[in-house]
Each structure stands twice: as C-alpha cells, then as structure tokens.
Design a protein around this motif. Structure first.
Motif, PDB file in Angstrom:
ATOM      1  N   THR A 469       0.858  -1.184   0.000  1.00  0.00           N
ATOM      2  CA  THR A 469       0.000   0.000   0.000  1.00  0.00           C
ATOM      3  C   THR A 469       0.888   1.226   0.000  1.00  0.00           C
ATOM      4  O   THR A 469       1.920   1.262   0.691  1.00  0.00           O
ATOM      5  CB  THR A 469      -0.928   0.036   1.224  1.00  0.00           C
ATOM      6  N   THR A 470       0.520   2.211  -0.796  1.00  0.00           N
ATOM      7  CA  THR A 470       1.281   3.452  -0.863  1.00  0.00           C
ATOM      8  C   THR A 470       0.333   4.631  -0.720  1.00  0.00           C
ATOM      9  O   THR A 470      -0.833   4.555  -1.125  1.00  0.00           O
ATOM     10  CB  THR A 470       2.062   3.569  -2.195  1.00  0.00           C
ATOM     11  N   ARG A 471       0.855   5.720  -0.173  1.00  0.00           N
ATOM     12  CA  ARG A 471       0.052   6.917   0.033  1.00  0.00           C
ATOM     13  C   ARG A 471       0.902   8.150  -0.229  1.00  0.00           C
ATOM     14  O   ARG A 471       2.088   8.197   0.112  1.00  0.00           O
ATOM     15  CB  ARG A 471      -0.473   6.982   1.468  1.00  0.00           C
ATOM     16  N   ILE A 472       0.267   9.133  -0.844  1.00  0.00           N
ATOM     17  CA  ILE A 472       0.863  10.468  -0.970  1.00  0.00           C
ATOM     18  C   ILE A 472      -0.223  11.459  -0.582  1.00  0.00           C
ATOM     19  O   ILE A 472      -1.312  11.452  -1.166  1.00  0.00           O
ATOM     20  CB  ILE A 472       1.347  10.763  -2.403  1.00  0.00           C
ATOM     21  N   SER A 473       0.054  12.276   0.392  1.00  0.00           N
ATOM     22  CA  SER A 473      -0.899  13.306   0.792  1.00  0.00           C
ATOM     23  C   SER A 473      -0.268  14.674   0.584  1.00  0.00           C
ATOM     24  O   SER A 473       0.898  14.888   0.893  1.00  0.00           O
ATOM     25  CB  SER A 473      -1.321  13.120   2.253  1.00  0.00           C
ATOM     26  N   THR A 474      -1.058  15.580   0.017  1.00  0.00           N
ATOM     27  CA  THR A 474      -0.581  16.930  -0.236  1.00  0.00           C
ATOM     28  C   THR A 474      -1.395  17.906   0.601  1.00  0.00           C
ATOM     29  O   THR A 474      -2.542  17.645   0.957  1.00  0.00           O
ATOM     30  CB  THR A 474      -0.701  17.287  -1.723  1.00  0.00           C
ATOM     31  N   GLY A 475      -0.800  19.014   0.891  1.00  0.00           N
ATOM     32  CA  GLY A 475      -1.483  20.028   1.680  1.00  0.00           C
ATOM     33  C   GLY A 475      -0.692  21.308   1.655  1.00  0.00           C
ATOM     34  O   GLY A 475      -0.063  21.665   0.648  1.00  0.00           O
ATOM     35  N   ASP A 476      -0.706  22.010   2.792  1.00  0.00           N
ATOM     36  CA  ASP A 476      -0.007  23.287   2.848  1.00  0.00           C
ATOM     37  C   ASP A 476       1.501  23.109   2.850  1.00  0.00           C
ATOM     38  O   ASP A 476       2.240  23.941   2.331  1.00  0.00           O
ATOM     39  CB  ASP A 476      -0.442  24.051   4.105  1.00  0.00           C
ATOM     40  N   GLY A 477       2.006  22.017   3.457  1.00  0.00           N
ATOM     41  CA  GLY A 477       3.442  21.783   3.548  1.00  0.00           C
ATOM     42  C   GLY A 477       3.922  20.793   2.509  1.00  0.00           C
ATOM     43  O   GLY A 477       3.251  20.532   1.508  1.00  0.00           O
ATOM     44  N   PRO A 478       5.125  20.199   2.735  1.00  0.00           N
ATOM     45  CA  PRO A 478       5.666  19.199   1.809  1.00  0.00           C
ATOM     46  C   PRO A 478       4.747  17.970   1.734  1.00  0.00           C
ATOM     47  O   PRO A 478       4.029  17.647   2.676  1.00  0.00           O
ATOM     48  CB  PRO A 478       7.021  18.850   2.422  1.00  0.00           C
ATOM     49  N   SER A 479       4.813  17.281   0.632  1.00  0.00           N
ATOM     50  CA  SER A 479       4.013  16.075   0.466  1.00  0.00           C
ATOM     51  C   SER A 479       4.509  14.982   1.410  1.00  0.00           C
ATOM     52  O   SER A 479       5.705  14.833   1.636  1.00  0.00           O
ATOM     53  CB  SER A 479       4.095  15.574  -0.983  1.00  0.00           C
ATOM     54  N   ASP A 480       3.576  14.211   1.936  1.00  0.00           N
ATOM     55  CA  ASP A 480       3.908  13.096   2.825  1.00  0.00           C
ATOM     56  C   ASP A 480       3.782  11.804   2.020  1.00  0.00           C
ATOM     57  O   ASP A 480       2.712  11.508   1.472  1.00  0.00           O
ATOM     58  CB  ASP A 480       2.953  13.084   4.014  1.00  0.00           C
ATOM     59  N   VAL A 481       4.876  11.041   1.917  1.00  0.00           N
ATOM     60  CA  VAL A 481       4.925   9.827   1.109  1.00  0.00           C
ATOM     61  C   VAL A 481       5.207   8.643   2.009  1.00  0.00           C
ATOM     62  O   VAL A 481       6.105   8.693   2.860  1.00  0.00           O
ATOM     63  CB  VAL A 481       6.010   9.927   0.016  1.00  0.00           C
ATOM     64  N   GLU A 482       4.475   7.555   1.837  1.00  0.00           N
ATOM     65  CA  GLU A 482       4.759   6.336   2.580  1.00  0.00           C
ATOM     66  C   GLU A 482       4.373   5.130   1.734  1.00  0.00           C
ATOM     67  O   GLU A 482       3.483   5.193   0.900  1.00  0.00           O
ATOM     68  CB  GLU A 482       4.008   6.295   3.898  1.00  0.00           C
ATOM     69  N   ALA A 483       5.116   4.036   1.955  1.00  0.00           N
ATOM     70  CA  ALA A 483       4.833   2.772   1.294  1.00  0.00           C
ATOM     71  C   ALA A 483       5.033   1.664   2.311  1.00  0.00           C
ATOM     72  O   ALA A 483       6.103   1.551   2.913  1.00  0.00           O
ATOM     73  CB  ALA A 483       5.753   2.553   0.096  1.00  0.00           C
ATOM     74  N   THR A 484       4.015   0.887   2.544  1.00  0.00           N
ATOM     75  CA  THR A 484       4.068  -0.208   3.514  1.00  0.00           C
ATOM     76  C   THR A 484       3.450  -1.447   2.885  1.00  0.00           C
ATOM     77  O   THR A 484       2.875  -1.397   1.800  1.00  0.00           O
ATOM     78  CB  THR A 484       3.300   0.148   4.791  1.00  0.00           C
ATOM     79  N   GLY A 485       3.599  -2.578   3.593  1.00  0.00           N
ATOM     80  CA  GLY A 485       3.001  -3.793   3.085  1.00  0.00           C
ATOM     81  C   GLY A 485       3.416  -4.999   3.889  1.00  0.00           C
ATOM     82  O   GLY A 485       3.963  -4.885   4.998  1.00  0.00           O
ATOM     83  N   SER A 486       3.146  -6.157   3.345  1.00  0.00           N
ATOM     84  CA  SER A 486       3.536  -7.417   3.968  1.00  0.00           C
ATOM     85  C   SER A 486       4.343  -8.213   2.971  1.00  0.00           C
ATOM     86  O   SER A 486       3.963  -8.339   1.800  1.00  0.00           O
ATOM     87  CB  SER A 486       2.293  -8.201   4.407  1.00  0.00           C
ATOM     88  N   LEU A 487       5.510  -8.758   3.435  1.00  0.00           N
ATOM     89  CA  LEU A 487       6.439  -9.511   2.603  1.00  0.00           C
ATOM     90  C   LEU A 487       6.346 -10.973   2.989  1.00  0.00           C
ATOM     91  O   LEU A 487       6.492 -11.327   4.166  1.00  0.00           O
ATOM     92  CB  LEU A 487       7.858  -8.985   2.799  1.00  0.00           C
ATOM     93  N   LEU A 488       6.106 -11.831   2.024  1.00  0.00           N
ATOM     94  CA  LEU A 488       5.886 -13.244   2.288  1.00  0.00           C
ATOM     95  C   LEU A 488       7.042 -14.045   1.712  1.00  0.00           C
ATOM     96  O   LEU A 488       7.276 -14.056   0.508  1.00  0.00           O
ATOM     97  CB  LEU A 488       4.567 -13.689   1.645  1.00  0.00           C
ATOM     98  N   LEU A 489       7.810 -14.735   2.595  1.00  0.00           N
ATOM     99  CA  LEU A 489       8.944 -15.574   2.194  1.00  0.00           C
ATOM    100  C   LEU A 489       8.570 -17.038   2.328  1.00  0.00           C
ATOM    101  O   LEU A 489       7.831 -17.412   3.240  1.00  0.00           O
ATOM    102  CB  LEU A 489      10.163 -15.289   3.079  1.00  0.00           C
ATOM    103  N   SER A 490       9.093 -17.866   1.430  1.00  0.00           N
ATOM    104  CA  SER A 490       8.833 -19.301   1.497  1.00  0.00           C
ATOM    105  C   SER A 490      10.142 -20.059   1.595  1.00  0.00           C
ATOM    106  O   SER A 490      11.139 -19.696   0.955  1.00  0.00           O
ATOM    107  CB  SER A 490       8.042 -19.768   0.278  1.00  0.00           C
ATOM    108  N   GLY A 491      10.146 -21.106   2.407  1.00  0.00           N
ATOM    109  CA  GLY A 491      11.337 -21.917   2.595  1.00  0.00           C
ATOM    110  C   GLY A 491      11.347 -23.131   1.693  1.00  0.00           C
ATOM    111  O   GLY A 491      10.483 -23.300   0.841  1.00  0.00           O
TER     112      GLY A 491
END
Length: 585
Positions: A469-491
């Motif tokens: 999931t990623t988000r960019i929010s704009t407003g009066d100040g600098p843009s706020d950027v974030e990217a998060t998620g879940s990483l799935l590893l297999s053995g």
C-alpha cells in the motif's frame, strides 16, 4: 366551372348526385373519370350525404367491374379555403374477387383464407401535391391512383374494416392505418384481425402486475400490416395498438402515449402461437425527467434517449453541464422506478487535479435511491491506457483506477506529475499486479492511495511476494509519502514467513526494511531457511540449543544507477545475541 362545397351539398340533398369531369380543374382528377369510370361522369342515384365529413354513400356504375351499379362511398376533398371541391376518393365494392383492367388484374380470392368478406377497389382522384407537380414524370410513375383491397367484419365493430392490398411474387400484403385510432373492445380482439388467429395471447407477454391495467384499457388500433403467402400459408405482420393516454405506475413512474407493437410469424408457431412478440413504447416521466422510451417485456425495462439532461445534471452535479454532453441514453426499471442516464462529456473534466480522456457520465437515482453521479474515462500511465471511474462527494470529485499489471516506476512517474511527488525508489523494479488506486480531495489538499501485489526479486536469486500500500498526501506543507506492506517468504518445504515492510519515506531513498517478530521464537536454522538453499546452508551445523530467534529484520538496498549491486541484510535478534547475514548479487 369549379364545383363549390355549397353546390355539392345542395345536389346531394335531392337523393342523387351527378358529377362531371369538367367540374374539376386538376388534369389527374379529370382523367380518372375516363380511365377508371368509363365515362365523363360519376352518378350516385341513391346518394346519402354527410356534410360534416363530406361523404356520399350509395351506388354508382363502374363498367370495368360489371354492368350493375356497385355499392360505393365517395369522400370529397376541399381546397385550403374550404369552399371549392378539388377531388375525391372513391371506394367501390367489387362484385367479383378477380379484378380486370383498367384496375390491377389481381385475383383477391386467397384473402378469403384470412377472413376477408368482400373485395373493393379504391380510386384516388385527388390533385397532385406541390412536390409532385414539380416533378411531373417521376410523380406520375410513383402515383398509384387505384389500389385493390378487401373488407373484414370484426367483432365489436359496427362496420367492416377496409384493408388495402398489394401482390408481390404471389404473396399478398394487406394494410390499414387509423390516424384517429379504431377502438377495440379489448386487447384480445387483435386476434380477429386478418391472419392474426391466436394473437389473443399478446396479454400473456405482459407481467402479472400489469394485467389490471390491460383489463381496464380500451385499445385503439393504429396500424396493421399483414403478409400472406398462399403457397405455404405463412402469415407475418405487425400491429400497432394504442393502449392508454396515461398509465400511472406504483413506483412513481408515469407512462403516457402507451403503444404496443405486436409482431406475428405463423412459421414460428408452437403450442398455439409461438411467433408472437410485443414491444411497448411511450413517454416516460420519472423524477422530473421526460423521455420517449421502448419497454422490454416482461422484464419491464424501459430504454430511450433523454432529449434534455440540463435539469438532471444541474441538480445532481452542479457545474458539470458546462462541459456539455452528447447523446444521453436512458434506462429505467419500471418495477422499482430506478433509472440510469449515461452519456459522453463533450469536453474533459479535470478530476482531483487529474485530466481524464474519453469521459462518460453516469447518473443513477429514482425509486428509493438518491441521485448519484459517476464519471468514467481513460487515464494514460507510462503508455498504458487504464479505465478510470470518478464519484462525487461533499468535498468534490475523486477518482478510482484499476489495472491488472503495470510497472511501479510508471506509477511513480505519474504521481510525480499529478501529485508533485514520486513513490519510494526502493520499489522501482517491481511490477504491480491487481493495482487499485484512488485520488480524492481532502480538506487541506489531495490524497493518493494505492494497493497492489508484486513479486520481489531479491539478491542471490531469492524471491518473495508482497502486498503493498502506498500513500501520498498533499497540503499546505511538503508532500507526505509512505509505502508499507507485507512480505511473504517461502522456505524449502514451502513454509511461510510474513514480514511487515516499510519503505524509507524519502522518494529518492533506495532501501526498505521488513521485520518479523515471534512470541515463542524459532531456531536460527528455521529463521535462515527461507533465505538460503538447503544444501550447504551456513546454518546446517548450528546447534538448536542456541537461544531462539525472537525477531528478524531484513534491510534491502536497491541497485543504483552508478552500478552498486543490490544487497540484503538479515538481522536476527535473541534475548542474548544478534546474528547478521549479508546477501549480495
């Protein structure tokens, strides 16, 4: 000397009416006397004149039909002033089914199989119209002064009904038009029209909830056209019937000028009359909208084109109408009163700061639904054309985009242009699948939010799957950027380990971190298994007596344009120790 209306009225009062060809100025009318009546006069010896309709009934001699005077009706035509008689239409009952010249030499006897009672000929002795007069030769070829026909006696009607007939390649077509409507006792009486035996099943095509409306209706016959092939007996045709001036439906919808068009085909007959279809038309009023519609039966779905959508758009989405719109299609569920209006905007509307191409507008409402406006169009991202939908809220328009497959770097380049900020560079090598993102207005600016899945190519041939999931929010100040998620590893044995992933917030940063925590812990070998091949694993000789791993952290750094290779740092934490494994290409 032209014949006046007063004079013909005065003559008819005596009980006889004699007309001379020379009393008419139009050459087509004068020639009808000699060509079809065999003389220069038309003589009604027992005339009954109706002044209101300028109609004479009686008997007149037509030599081509036989020596005896025939029953006939003449309707006279006055000029625009209403004072001078300029022509007439003469309907003569023929004594025989086979006609001879100068009338069309047809044998009309096969029409008896359709229920015809008597043959007729219709003589049109009226002046040519202005258009015909301009093109004399073409008009003379197209003009058909004499048409054969037949009369049918229909139950519930005082007089037989006249149908005109034509013959083509042995097949007969009979037709009749009733501009003012011919009232039938009920809809089932259409089965008594020529060749329409079995058509009383037309009421079965209407839903149960409309049967009461049909029972109270007095159908008005408007038009009938029936074709009959004597060879195989096939009958096809169309019947148009006016059902009601107005039908108020329980759902708040009003139908007016309701007409039914009934199509017949005896070749499709199954279980009585299978070759029967009914199409309903009329004028619909719902929620302030007015539209000419066609109704699909028995589904009760009305569709048409909305002539004017200005009031609808002004109420549902003020300001939208300034972009203009093209053709507006209309769809309404008559059972629920719900409707949908769809059309194209003539000029694009910028939604949440984003310009959309090929925009179409969809307005829904009616019934127990509130008005809702949706826009659809096309968004170009990195050369890929993606479908877009936009909805309106209290804060303005927001858009939603879905794509099956698209490069992350293309989405980042698009947000850089549309939102003023790109997405974390550490994810630039990914290809997103099942991507869905939206851009919506906020009190202080705009918000971009996206979700999708991707395959992660990690160093040393390692692979992982992730939901991001990623988000960019704009407003009066600098843009706020974030990217998060879940990483799935297999053995090696397909065991799974799911880590929480967070990308560095700086869009230019090339790293992300994924962490996993266990309540009871696992052995170090189990912790490393998803990242290393089983043969020759560095953890193969580690005793399981070591403290259990309680936390695992992955720190990934993407390759750079300068040539630095990608790297992956694995950190495992226990209560007493920390182990670090570095994997590079």
């Amino acid at each position: 000397m032209p014949l006046s209306v007063e004079e013909i009225t005065e003559r008819a009062r005596t009980g006889s009416l004699r007309l001379q060809a020379g009393e008419f100025t139009d050459p087509a009318v004068r020639s009808a006397f000699s060509t079809y009546l065999g003389s220069s006069e038309l003589n009604f010896s027992d005339a009954e004149f109706t002044a209101e309709s300028m109609t004479v009934r009686g008997h007149c001699a037509v030599p081509a039909l036989g020596p005896e005077p025939c029953p006939a009706v003449a309707e006279f035509l006055a000029d625009t002033s209403g004072r001078t008689v300029v022509g007439f239409v003469l309907v003569v009952d023929a004594p025989k089914w086979r006609l001879s010249e100068p009338f069309p030499a047809y044998d009309l006897s096969p029409l008896q199989a359709l229920g015809a009672q008597s043959p007729v000929v219709v003589l049109d002795a009226t002046p040519r119209t202005g258009k015909e007069a301009e093109t004399d030769k073409e008009a003379e070829q197209e003009r058909t002064p004499v048409v054969p026909g037949a009369r049918w006696e229909l139950p519930g009607l005082d007089e037989p009904v006249l149908f005109l007939a034509s013959v083509h390649e042995g097949a007969f077509t009979v037709s009749a038009r009733f501009p003012d409507g011919l009232t039938l006792p009920s809809l089932r009486y259409v089965a008594d029209l020529p060749g329409c035996t079995g058509a009383d099943a037309v009421a079965d095509h209407f839903p149960v909830e409309w049967q009461g409306l049909l029972a109270s209706a007095l159908p008005a016959l408007r038009e009938v056209t029936v074709s009959y092939a004597p060879g195989d007996g096939r009958v096809t045709g169309e019947i148009e019937v006016g059902l009601a001036d107005e039908w108020p439906l329980p759902t708040g919808v009003t139908l007016s000028q309701v007409r039914a068009r009934i199509a017949l085909d005896s070749a499709a007959r199954q279980n009585g009359w299978g070759g029967l279809s009914v199409e309903l038309s009329g004028h619909l009023s719902v929620a302030g909208l007015e539209c000419a519609i066609t109704v699909d039966l028995p589904a009760l779905t009305a569709h048409g084109e909305l002539a004017d959508g200005s009031g609808l758009f002004e109420h549902a989405a003020p300001g939208l109408g300034k972009n203009g719109w093209g053709r507006l299609s209309f769809l309404c569920d008559l059972r629920e009163g719900a409707f949908v209006v769809a059309g194209e905007l003539l000029s694009p509307l910028e939604i949440a700061g984003v310009r959309i191409e090929d925009q179409a507008v969809l307005v829904s409402g009616g019934g127990d639904r509130s008005l809702e406006v949706t826009l659809a169009g096309t968004l170009v991202v990195g050369g890929t054309r993606i479908g877009v939908k936009a909805t309106r809220s209290a804060q303005g328009w927001g858009l939603t985009v879905e794509a099956d497959r698209i490069a992350f770097r293309d989405i980042s380049a698009w947000t850089e242009q549309a939102m003023g900020s790109g997405l974390p560079a550490s994810l630039a090598e990914l290809t997103l699948r099942e991507l869905c993102f939206e851009v919506v207005p906020t009190p202080s600016g705009r918000l971009f939010a996206a979700a999708g899945s991707a395959e992660f190519p990690l160093p040393a041939g390692l692979r992982a799957r992730a939901h991001l999931t990623t988000r960019i929010s704009t407003g009066d100040g600098p843009s706020d950027v974030e990217a998060t998620g879940s990483l799935l590893l297999s053995g090696p044995e397909s065991s799974l380990m799911e880590l929480d992933l967070v990308a560095d917030k700086d869009p230019d940063a090339t790293s992300w971190t994924a962490t996993w925590a266990a309540e009871e812990g696992i052995t170090l070998g189990e912790a490393l298994a998803p990242l290393l091949p089983a043969p020759g694993s560095p953890a193969a000789g580690l005793p399981n007596l070591l403290p259990a791993v309680e936390k695992i952290s992955l720190r990934y750094t993407a390759p750079t344009a300068a040539g630095a290779a990608a790297s992956l740092v694995l950190t495992t934490d226990t209560q007493q120790a920390r182990a670090v494994l570095v994997v590079t290409d």
